[in-house]
Every structure is written in C-alpha cells, then in structure tokens.
Design an enzyme around this catalytic site. Sequence first.
Site, PDB file in Angstrom:
ATOM      1  N   ASP A   1       0.859  -1.183   0.000  1.00 61.35           N
ATOM      2  CA  ASP A   1       0.000   0.000   0.000  1.00 61.35           C
ATOM      3  C   ASP A   1       0.893   1.230   0.000  1.00 61.35           C
ATOM      4  OD1 ASP A   1      -2.373  -1.461   0.084  1.00 61.35           O
ATOM      5  OD2 ASP A   1      -2.521  -1.377   2.260  1.00 61.35           O
TER       6      ASP A   1
ATOM      7  N   ASP B   1      -7.091  -1.527  -4.390  1.00 57.45           N
ATOM      8  CA  ASP B   1      -8.130  -1.182  -3.413  1.00 57.45           C
ATOM      9  C   ASP B   1      -9.093  -0.146  -3.986  1.00 57.45           C
ATOM     10  OD1 ASP B   1      -6.794  -2.821  -1.593  1.00 57.45           O
ATOM     11  OD2 ASP B   1      -5.726  -1.142  -0.662  1.00 57.45           O
TER      12      ASP B   1
END
Length: 163
Positions: free
Chosen positions: A113, A139
Amino acid sequence: MKLFFSLALFVVAADQFSKYVALRFLRDANQSISIIPNFFSFTYAENRGIAFGLEPAPPALLLLFTMMISAAVLWYVLRSNNRRLIFLLPFSLILGGGVGNMIDRMVRGYVVDFIYFNLYNGYVGNIYLSLWPIFNIADSAITIGGTMLLLFHRTLFPDDPIA
C-alpha cells in the site's frame, strides 16, 4: 467480453506497476514522499490484512478468500448474458483489483500500500484516531466497482425485488 478482460488486465497492470515503483522508491530510501503537505503523500506500507488494515485471518486464508471472490466474480460475469458496459465495468474493476492484491499475497505474503490521504490524525477524547488508511490502486478499483454496484443496482438488476 473483450472490454471486461481488457479493463481487468489494465487494473492489474497499473496496480502492479505502481507497487513496483513504490517498492523501488519508497521502501528502502524514504518511507514517505509528501505531494500536498499534511494532506496527500505516497507512504509505503506492508498490509498483511484486508481493507483498512484489518487482520481477521492468517495470510493463507486471506489469499484463499481473495481467490474465491475473484473466481466468483469471473463465474458470475461469464454466466450472465448481460454485456452492457454499465454491467461489465464494476465487475472488471473488482476482478482486476482482487487479482492485483492476490498477486501481492502470493509473491510477497503481504499487499503493498502507498496512497495516503491525511484527513485527520489526532485525539478524540483519550483515543488516538487516524481517519484514513493507506491503500493502493487495486483497493481503489475494488471500492469504485463496489460503489458502482450499489449506485446502479436498479439498472444492473431490474428484476431484483430489493432494487
């Protein structure tokens, strides 16, 4: 169906390329690069859980869950006769995002991330609150696809009594 698979593949490619860049430029040197001070940055994080940093199960179980959801989306779209863009688009985003994160889990054991919006970090009473998690392109694609399914539910599923 070409559009469905092309968009899903594009999401996977964009996600994996962006994670490669994050690994190369953020992981070892600077963990974070500020784009808009105190609001938006690229901040490296290794997410061993699922959305919002939740870790509800061991990594192998999360990988299996991701594989099952991706397979279910693919099965549902292939089984459907609906070939309209408004139907294919959300499912291709969800599939592409799921596969992008699944690749990370298989190769690294965690999901990379790096996109961070600093909406609020501080105390509410005695509890420290960080209002926004670090996320990635996969995401984002999953979230956009899921939101589209909610927003266009009546259009996508006109025979559904819930619609």
